[in-house]
Design a protein around this motif. Structure first.
Motif, PDB file in Angstrom:
ATOM      1  N   GLY A  69       0.786  -1.137  -0.020  1.00 10.68           N
ATOM      2  CA  GLY A  69      -0.023  -0.022   0.043  1.00 10.68           C
ATOM      3  C   GLY A  69       0.826   1.200   0.152  1.00 10.68           C
ATOM      4  N   SER A  70       1.975   1.046   0.180  1.00  9.36           N
ATOM      5  CA  SER A  70       3.028   2.306   0.359  1.00  9.36           C
ATOM      6  C   SER A  70       4.206   1.941  -0.701  1.00  9.36           C
ATOM      7  CB  SER A  70       3.746   2.440   1.596  1.00  9.36           C
ATOM      8  OG  SER A  70       4.551   3.464   1.772  1.00  9.36           O
ATOM      9  N   GLU A  71       4.149   2.739  -1.575  1.00  4.48           N
ATOM     10  CA  GLU A  71       5.643   2.518  -2.564  1.00  4.48           C
ATOM     11  C   GLU A  71       6.754   2.482  -1.684  1.00  4.48           C
ATOM     12  OE1 GLU A  71       7.427   4.673  -6.630  1.00  4.48           O
ATOM     13  OE2 GLU A  71       5.141   4.990  -6.132  1.00  4.48           O
ATOM     14  N   GLU A  72       6.848   3.560  -0.903  1.00  2.00           N
ATOM     15  CA  GLU A  72       8.247   3.690  -0.446  1.00  2.00           C
ATOM     16  C   GLU A  72       8.674   2.447   0.534  1.00  2.00           C
ATOM     17  OE1 GLU A  72       7.292   7.347   1.895  1.00  2.00           O
ATOM     18  OE2 GLU A  72       7.893   8.592   0.143  1.00  2.00           O
ATOM     19  N   LEU A  73       7.367   2.183   1.311  1.00  2.00           N
ATOM     20  CA  LEU A  73       7.586   0.944   2.211  1.00  2.00           C
ATOM     21  C   LEU A  73       8.029  -0.247   1.630  1.00  2.00           C
ATOM     22  CD1 LEU A  73       7.807  -0.226   5.220  1.00  2.00           C
ATOM     23  CD2 LEU A  73       5.311  -0.305   5.244  1.00  2.00           C
ATOM     24  N   GLY A  74       7.146  -0.563   0.284  1.00  2.00           N
ATOM     25  CA  GLY A  74       7.454  -1.826  -0.500  1.00  2.00           C
ATOM     26  C   GLY A  74       8.952  -1.653  -1.060  1.00  2.00           C
ATOM     27  N   ALA A  75       9.388  -0.572  -1.369  1.00  2.00           N
ATOM     28  CA  ALA A  75      10.780  -0.380  -1.952  1.00  2.00           C
ATOM     29  C   ALA A  75      11.936  -0.799  -1.081  1.00  2.00           C
ATOM     30  CB  ALA A  75      10.972   1.014  -2.572  1.00  2.00           C
ATOM     31  N   ALA A 112      13.052   0.358   8.324  1.00  2.00           N
ATOM     32  CA  ALA A 112      12.357   0.893   7.222  1.00  2.00           C
ATOM     33  C   ALA A 112      11.991   2.160   6.979  1.00  2.00           C
ATOM     34  CB  ALA A 112      10.997   0.178   6.791  1.00  2.00           C
ATOM     35  N   GLU A 113      11.500   2.720   8.041  1.00  2.00           N
ATOM     36  CA  GLU A 113      11.257   4.308   7.995  1.00  2.00           C
ATOM     37  C   GLU A 113      12.622   5.044   7.914  1.00  2.00           C
ATOM     38  OE1 GLU A 113       8.683   5.154  11.383  1.00  2.00           O
ATOM     39  OE2 GLU A 113       6.921   5.675   9.609  1.00  2.00           O
ATOM     40  N   GLN A 114      13.615   4.548   8.677  1.00  2.00           N
ATOM     41  CA  GLN A 114      15.023   5.058   8.570  1.00  2.00           C
ATOM     42  C   GLN A 114      15.514   4.918   7.278  1.00  2.00           C
ATOM     43  OE1 GLN A 114      16.544   6.824  11.084  1.00  2.00           O
ATOM     44  NE2 GLN A 114      14.704   6.812  12.055  1.00  2.00           N
ATOM     45  N   LEU A 115      15.445   3.942   6.464  1.00  2.00           N
ATOM     46  CA  LEU A 115      15.723   3.926   5.384  1.00  2.00           C
ATOM     47  C   LEU A 115      15.231   4.729   4.271  1.00  2.00           C
ATOM     48  CD1 LEU A 115      16.111  -0.026   4.951  1.00  2.00           C
ATOM     49  CD2 LEU A 115      18.011   1.637   5.019  1.00  2.00           C
ATOM     50  N   ILE A 116      13.680   4.993   4.478  1.00  2.00           N
ATOM     51  CA  ILE A 116      13.084   5.786   3.708  1.00  2.00           C
ATOM     52  C   ILE A 116      13.447   7.223   3.800  1.00  2.00           C
ATOM     53  CG2 ILE A 116      10.934   6.818   3.321  1.00  2.00           C
ATOM     54  CD1 ILE A 116       9.810   3.930   3.869  1.00  2.00           C
ATOM     55  N   ALA A 117      13.631   7.682   5.255  1.00  2.00           N
ATOM     56  CA  ALA A 117      14.309   9.077   5.439  1.00  2.00           C
ATOM     57  C   ALA A 117      15.445   9.242   5.072  1.00  2.00           C
ATOM     58  CB  ALA A 117      14.158   9.038   6.911  1.00  2.00           C
ATOM     59  N   GLY A 118      16.321   8.081   5.087  1.00  2.00           N
ATOM     60  CA  GLY A 118      17.827   8.544   4.382  1.00  2.00           C
ATOM     61  C   GLY A 118      17.810   8.635   2.899  1.00  2.00           C
ATOM     62  N   TRP A 119      16.832   7.936   2.279  1.00  2.00           N
ATOM     63  CA  TRP A 119      16.760   7.978   0.929  1.00  2.00           C
ATOM     64  C   TRP A 119      16.364   9.571   0.477  1.00  2.00           C
ATOM     65  CZ3 TRP A 119      13.208   9.177  -2.745  1.00  2.00           C
ATOM     66  CH2 TRP A 119      13.781   8.979  -4.410  1.00  2.00           C
ATOM     67  N   LYS A 120      15.265   9.950   0.996  1.00  2.00           N
ATOM     68  CA  LYS A 120      14.704  11.082   1.012  1.00  2.00           C
ATOM     69  C   LYS A 120      15.693  12.273   1.376  1.00  2.00           C
ATOM     70  CE  LYS A 120       9.919  10.559   1.694  1.00  2.00           C
ATOM     71  NZ  LYS A 120       8.813  10.828   2.291  1.00  2.00           N
ATOM     72  N   ALA A 121      16.514  12.045   2.440  1.00  2.00           N
ATOM     73  CA  ALA A 121      17.533  13.253   2.675  1.00  2.00           C
ATOM     74  C   ALA A 121      18.695  13.224   1.486  1.00  2.00           C
ATOM     75  CB  ALA A 121      18.139  12.872   3.984  1.00  2.00           C
ATOM     76  N   ALA A 122      18.822  11.980   0.948  1.00  2.00           N
ATOM     77  CA  ALA A 122      20.075  11.980   0.150  1.00  2.00           C
ATOM     78  C   ALA A 122      19.467  12.545  -1.441  1.00  2.00           C
ATOM     79  CB  ALA A 122      20.571  10.453  -0.086  1.00  2.00           C
TER      80      ALA A 122
END
Length: 94
Positions: A42-48, A69-79
């Motif tokens: 249901g979440s593209e980010e979480l699925g990734a 998973a949330e940290q990975l998503i946040a890191g990707w967004k920051a990068a």
């Protein structure tokens, strides 16, 4: 004053944990305490990031793995220079 600072730090930590739990609860559609790949879809980010966050490779994320998973998503967004609210980005809304 000496008591106020640790109390404030503890309060902030508790609120941070609540935000993560809330996002986790929203992602956990069936309320079983785990987020399956189907629920994560249901979440593209979480699925990734699902496979990377699933540390024990059992096909579901527990609350700790969900936080990863949330940290990975946040890191990707920051990068990639993307903003967004941390803590609720991984869960989908109903």
């Amino acid at each position: 004053m000496k008591l106020l600072i640790p109390l404030l730090a503890l309060s902030i930590a508790a609120l941070s944990g609540c935000a993560n739990l809330s996002a986790f609860s929203r992602a956990d559609d069936n309320g079983d305490g785990r987020v399956s790949q189907a629920e994560a879809a249901g979440s593209e980010e979480l699925g990734a990031v699902f496979s990377s966050a699933d540390g024990d490779r059992n096909g579901v994320l527990d609350a700790t793995e969900f936080a990863v998973a949330e940290q990975l998503i946040a890191g990707w967004k920051a990068a990639h220079g993307e903003g967004g609210d941390h803590g609720g980005s991984a869960a989908h809304s109903h």
